[in-house]
Write a protein that holds these residues in place. Sequence first.
Motif, PDB file in Angstrom:
ATOM      1  N   MET A 126       0.862  -1.087  -0.029  1.00  0.00           N
ATOM      2  CA  MET A 126       0.068   0.031   0.025  1.00  0.00           C
ATOM      3  C   MET A 126       0.703   1.350   0.031  1.00  0.00           C
ATOM      4  O   MET A 126       0.529   2.307  -0.762  1.00  0.00           O
ATOM      5  CB  MET A 126      -0.974  -0.100   1.207  1.00  0.00           C
ATOM      6  N   LEU A 130       0.504   3.872  -2.889  1.00  0.00           N
ATOM      7  CA  LEU A 130       0.242   5.549  -2.421  1.00  0.00           C
ATOM      8  C   LEU A 130       1.288   6.311  -3.044  1.00  0.00           C
ATOM      9  O   LEU A 130       0.835   7.522  -3.175  1.00  0.00           O
ATOM     10  CB  LEU A 130      -0.130   5.156  -0.998  1.00  0.00           C
ATOM     11  N   LEU A 133      -0.247   7.641  -6.034  1.00  0.00           N
ATOM     12  CA  LEU A 133      -1.440   8.196  -5.940  1.00  0.00           C
ATOM     13  C   LEU A 133      -1.323   9.610  -5.326  1.00  0.00           C
ATOM     14  O   LEU A 133      -1.442   9.705  -4.220  1.00  0.00           O
ATOM     15  CB  LEU A 133      -2.530   7.317  -5.115  1.00  0.00           C
ATOM     16  N   LEU A 147      -5.101  -1.312  -6.817  1.00  0.00           N
ATOM     17  CA  LEU A 147      -5.638  -0.887  -5.613  1.00  0.00           C
ATOM     18  C   LEU A 147      -7.148  -1.666  -5.381  1.00  0.00           C
ATOM     19  O   LEU A 147      -7.374  -2.056  -4.315  1.00  0.00           O
ATOM     20  CB  LEU A 147      -5.790   0.616  -5.389  1.00  0.00           C
ATOM     21  N   THR A 158      -6.917  -3.627   3.389  1.00  0.00           N
ATOM     22  CA  THR A 158      -7.295  -2.571   2.687  1.00  0.00           C
ATOM     23  C   THR A 158      -8.140  -1.471   3.008  1.00  0.00           C
ATOM     24  O   THR A 158      -7.782  -0.289   2.985  1.00  0.00           O
ATOM     25  CB  THR A 158      -7.749  -3.171   1.105  1.00  0.00           C
ATOM     26  N   ILE A 165      -7.461   6.704   0.539  1.00  0.00           N
ATOM     27  CA  ILE A 165      -7.496   6.810  -0.882  1.00  0.00           C
ATOM     28  C   ILE A 165      -8.579   7.256  -1.535  1.00  0.00           C
ATOM     29  O   ILE A 165      -8.390   7.936  -2.217  1.00  0.00           O
ATOM     30  CB  ILE A 165      -7.575   4.907  -1.163  1.00  0.00           C
ATOM     31  N   THR A 168      -8.066  10.907  -1.658  1.00  0.00           N
ATOM     32  CA  THR A 168      -7.004  11.693  -2.593  1.00  0.00           C
ATOM     33  C   THR A 168      -7.670  11.168  -4.417  1.00  0.00           C
ATOM     34  O   THR A 168      -7.221  12.075  -5.059  1.00  0.00           O
ATOM     35  CB  THR A 168      -5.701  10.808  -2.622  1.00  0.00           C
TER      36      THR A 168
END
Length: 1643
Positions: A126, A130, A133, A147, A158, A165, A168
């Motif tokens: 992750m 990220l 992201l 993802l 998750t 997430i 964002t």
Amino acid sequence: MTRSYVRKLSTILLDAVTDKDPLVQEQVCSALCTLGESQPQEALSACEEHLRQNEKLAHPHRAMILRAMQTVVSSHISELDKDMARAVILLASSEMTKVKDLVCDWQQAASDVLVAVGRRFISMVMEELLHGLQPGVLPHYFVVRTLANLSVSNVFGTVPFLTSILGTMLPMLAAAKHDTMRGVFCYALQHFSESTLEYLANLDQAPDPTVRKDAFASDISSAYDILFHQWLPSREAKLRLAVVEALGPISHLLPSEKLEEQLPKLLPGITTLYKKHAETCHVSKSLGQILEAAVSVGSRTLEVQLDSLLAALHTQYPYENEASSARTPVADRPTQSSTLLHHRSHRQGTHTYRFHQQQKRARKELGGSLTKNAWGLPGERICVPVESASPLVVNNQKEVLRCFTELASCSPDRLLAFLLPKLDSGSERTRVGTLQVLRHIINSAAAQMEVKKPFILSSMRVPLLDTSSKVKRAVVQVISAMAHHGYLEQPGGEAMIEYVVQQCALPPETEPQKPGPDSEELPTDSVRAISVRTLYLVSTTVDRMSDVLWPHLLQFLTPVRYTGALTPLCRSLVHLAGKRQEAGPGTLLIKYDGHVTLPSPYAIATRLLAVSSNPYLGDGRGAASLGLLNVLHRDIHPLLGRRWATAIPLLLQYLDEHTEENLSQKEWEEKLLVFLRDTLAVVSDNTWVCQLSLEMCKQLPCYNGTPQEKNFLYKCVGTTLGAASSKDVVRKHLQELLESARYQEEAEREGLACCFGICAISHLDDTLAQLEEFVRSDVFRKSIGIFNIFKDRSENEVEKVKGTLILCYGHVAARAPRELVLARAESDILRNIFQCFSTKVLGIKVETKDPALRLCLVQSVCMVCQAICSSTQASSFHFSRKVELVAQMMEFIKAEPPDSLRSPIRKKAMLACTYLVSLEPALDEQEQADMIHSCLHSVMAVLPEPEGEDGGQESLYPDTMHALEDLLTSLLRRNMTPHGLQMMVEHLSPWIKSPRGHERMRALGVSSCLLQSFLEHLHVSALVPFHNLGLLVGLFSPRCADLWPATRREAVSCVYSLLYLQLGYEGFSRDYRDDVAERLLTLKDGLVHPDPAILFHTCHSIAQIIAKRLPPDQLISLLLTLFESLGDPDKNCSRAASVIISCLLKERGNLLLEKVPEIVSVLRSKLQETPEEHVLRAAQHSVCLLASQHCEAVVSSLLGSPLPFDSHTCTLWRALASEPGLTAQILGLLLQKMSRDVPFKESRAFLLSSSPDRVATLLPLAATCALSEVMSVPASAPAVLELYPQLFVALLLRVGCTLGVQLPRNLHAKERRATGLGPASRSLEPCSSAVGALQLTLVRGGSEEVVQRVELERGWESLRTSVGHEEGVARLASAMAKFAGPRLPLVMKGLVCTHSSVYEIQRVTSTAFLAELLSSNVVNDLMLLESLLDNLTARQKDACASVRRLALRGLANVASGSPNKEKMEFRSVSIRLFGHLNKACHGDCEDVFLEQVVGGLAPLLLHLRDPQSSVAAACKFALRMCGPNLECEELAAAFQKHLQEGRGLHFGEFLNTTCKHLMCHFPDLLGRLVSTSLFYFKSSWEDVRAAAPMLTGFLVQHVEPEQHRPQVDLEHLTAALQLLLKDPAPAVRMKAAETLGRLVKFA
């Protein structure tokens, strides 16, 4: 070493990933995975390093390596340490995002690696993702997709990250302009929502139980607005579907107010997509999820949208076609899964829905099971038209039904108001679809439908009348669902039950055929099949239906229209009755109060018994009916329980032990009648019996369409009337039966007659009286004259009535007590039979021509005669009408067509004669002969029925033959002597030898039967000879090779019986079993073999048995009979006779010395009669065998044949040259015969004449001619070589002795007659015959050059004349010296001895020959000169001047050596030689040769793939031969199993098995075998090169690495395999890669 070696192997394989062949690439990847299985860390490290160091490696190859890594990670995630995980994550992330453009295979492979690692190292993955992201920057496509997949793969890991997430990602949605990115965002939002729902549904297992649904509300709402309002209107279909798939799970996370607000827009927006997309599964699924969310929050907006929703959903539901209801269960029971999707969970005040978990379960149940689904359809598959039966369409159906379930739970009234009117639609598709939806609603929304039951039931009236099979199936399924939910207990439920029973009664033959196993369509369940299962399941599994179905189902038992439903009815009733018995034992099950339509106990008993007569019809209704009878015993009659409890299980057991094909209908019906008689005896109540008989008579018309069952019911009526004590009732019923019978039906006529016969058992007088009364009735009182025809019945019908009455009398005679029948047989029964058969017209007796009436007469006469014969007083009974009846039967038999069999008249007539024969008065001999002749001609000549055209008379032919056998057997029993048997066989003999196969087969069958009967009834009071045994065996034994296999078997049976008859006449008991004779039975199988060699070998074995058991005095008669059989037109039988003769002569020929002249004479005459080739060969072989035991007798017999020998005698002489040993003996005897008598005799005029006549003596002349014939056969050469000097000397001297010799006067006359016969006749001249014999001696002795040289010099002509004889001898000697020198020493030795011969000409001849030899150097070479000179010097004193002159000439004469080369395949021959050597190596050489076997094992295995098939076949042979020497049973067995000649070889499987056994038993050979296989890595043949690494790999696979690794040079082996990876052949590269993967075992 381990790590470095694995790294090395990995590097080699990774370098080979770039191979051009896709199959090699796949194999390389598979090998990498194999390495990873053993050493995952090292393998992954090698892959990571390779990808990192080879940046320019092409994308496809990088993808392959990544896929291998993903496989290793998935299997060994628990073994990875953090460092390796971090390295893999960084690599995969880099590979996934290295290029911005989409390269799906490569990037998806990298994404899959990240997902696999994320199952354990979620934080690290992750963190890496990220990084990609970042706020304000559109992420890489595969970052988002990874993802999404990670959220599904690791929900608990998750979901805690989703808030950040989403925070964002959501701002980026507006920036996503391309459909590709929008699609992946939809994909991510869908999976994020599903993961969240699953997390919330399993908070008790979650790492953070504080997560709440409202935490996602804001983000999800924002996402919803963008997806629905901005992206859903897109023109791109893929994007719309992605949005729709996301909206479904998103709707569950929306706040309830937001959802309620959006529903008026959301629902129409979704349903309009049905028109835009052909595949609507995703639309329906999303709609179902949205409806579910709306219902869960109690939405009121749905009411407004309901009509449009229902219309849209109904059009989406496909209809059921013919192939659609396969395996559709009929029990629609609500299960736990039907409530699964409606489960709500309220945890800590928050409304959560275990969505994802339920969805997974639902998918599993929907897609993977045919027994249960998630929407309340237990065990049910929704059916679709065959043209659209794709998984998407099937899933769409399920999702649509789910939508209906949701709507039913919130608006049941409006749903039914929409659906039920459509049941009357004009469209079949609409009706079927509506019914299926209705069934689903009944199951899945049971609570909401509870108060709607009457309304739904009343709406089903219209579908019940529908004739469409699709609609019918749907209706039955709806009724099944209704049964489970209490609908059928309501008013109107009876109509539903009746409907199901009606469908159960549909005839099976009208149902559509099920597709075959190769058909793509699913098998179709017929309406009847579904209905049958429905009825049974509802009866047995739905407890609430018990009171509804009982006793209501009983009323369907007796109506004929429900006959097809009897089996399921009975089974259901048995179960229902069993339940009631458990509830109230000892009480009656049937309550007739208020049930006027229920059948009476008599009706039930009659119906169930009648239909049981055809027990396997209708899915086994016999067992079902009897089972129901057993349950209802108390209701039928209170006394029947104990008796039926014993009797009925026995009947059911009998049915279980038989099938429809092997059940004897007659035996089964008799068991049922016995059961009925026992029942009547137990009840013993006349009123009850009379009531039962009345019911049986009443039901008779119901079976007009089923003759067999009606026939049986007639028998039941007769049985019941027989138990009745009221004579009035009996006669009344009999009269009614006679008046109401349908005489045109054959089965009914037979049934009525059986009824009367059975009744006569107890009521003979009443039965006969009733029959006579009917005969005297109005029907038969009227004349049947020419001008008076019956008014009420046609003439044909009257014939049928009369035939029935005749049959009735016959059955009465057959069934009635014997002591009563005897007195009534002639006076009443036969008198009335003939009265019905013939009538008087104008006072003249006229017999009918109707064949059916004739058959009735014959059948009845047969039954009467049988009844008389079976009486205890039959022996004293004088049957006055016997002769008349026999004549009548013979007339009928003769009237039948001789070439066809269309009726059983002759069978019945012969059967009647069989019984008549045993009655007094006896028939005289002529009458018996006429009877036998007529019957044989009537049956034997009948043509066999063509296959497939038996016309339903399959048993007529065998039954007629059995009748003939019984008749002949009965005649034979009246004369149980060899003479009587011989007389019977004489009648059969023309048929046994018939040229028509079917006649022979029948004749042999009858003969076998007669002999068996004769044997069984043989009683020998004194030891008497079986004088005609040889004749009979000789007649039957050649038939063991008949063209028809059945005839052969019967012939063996005949011989078998004859041998036991002989034993019986010798005094052995009947139960004695002779081991030799019993062997005949084991030989029958060999007679049916199509191979002639096996057939005649079996005949030889039969002959050996005959030879061992035949008395000596019968041998010659047997042989003479067999000699006659040599001329049989059936070549097989003629050859068999030859084989048997040969065997007899071998086995027993030593007893035939005195019979030799007779046998030789018979053989000569047989050759004259039958000049065919096979007879010729048989005669030759016979005389040869005879000569082998009685050589001198045979030679003497043949020499006694008239001169000149005819062609047949010459044939026999030539036959004696077949065996070298025998030929030598024959030649020796002929030489003796030739020298035993003087060569000639001088006439009496010798003293008075200067030129006396010399006449040849017969014996030497015949012996000379015989020598010529024997030596004319090339096979005589070995024997001639053996006797070469004797023959040469004797014949040379014979030539001299016959110069100028004449034939005897009697032979002169015979020769003149022979000359006049034609060109085939042969002349006879003594000297020429001797010259010819001498020439043949030279030819057969290998001296052809001598003959040719003498012929070239005209020496043979000189040799025959007195003037040129000396010159001819000289030329012969010169040729012998030149071409046959090695023969001369023994020849000279024979000639030297003639110096003292009394015949001057012999001394001259021998001297001329010896003198000429001195002119050749050969005498020096052979060291013969000295002895030759001595002999010639001695002859100077001979009294004959010619001898002295020739001796002087000889003394004066003293003064004066390419090979073919044969082409052979050296390799195959040498390999086969190696295989053969395995047989010869024993003792001291075993160890040495074993070493050679071990050394050759690897080459032999590899050359199984040799391109030359002969070499591969040789290797197979050699390995099979080597197997036993390896002392490993498993290995030898494997060689024998896999390496059969002419069979294909699965090389991989064989090599794997072989290596497994080698490494198990000989692990020390590993190094040696691997080293040998390395040599073949450089073979010029591709298949051998591929086999070599394959062998190495299998050896490594099966060896224990720790102990035997030192045997292998891994560096050398690895290098060699690495080199093979560059081989030009892809197959070789594949095997090399595979083996490299296996080498990890040594790491």
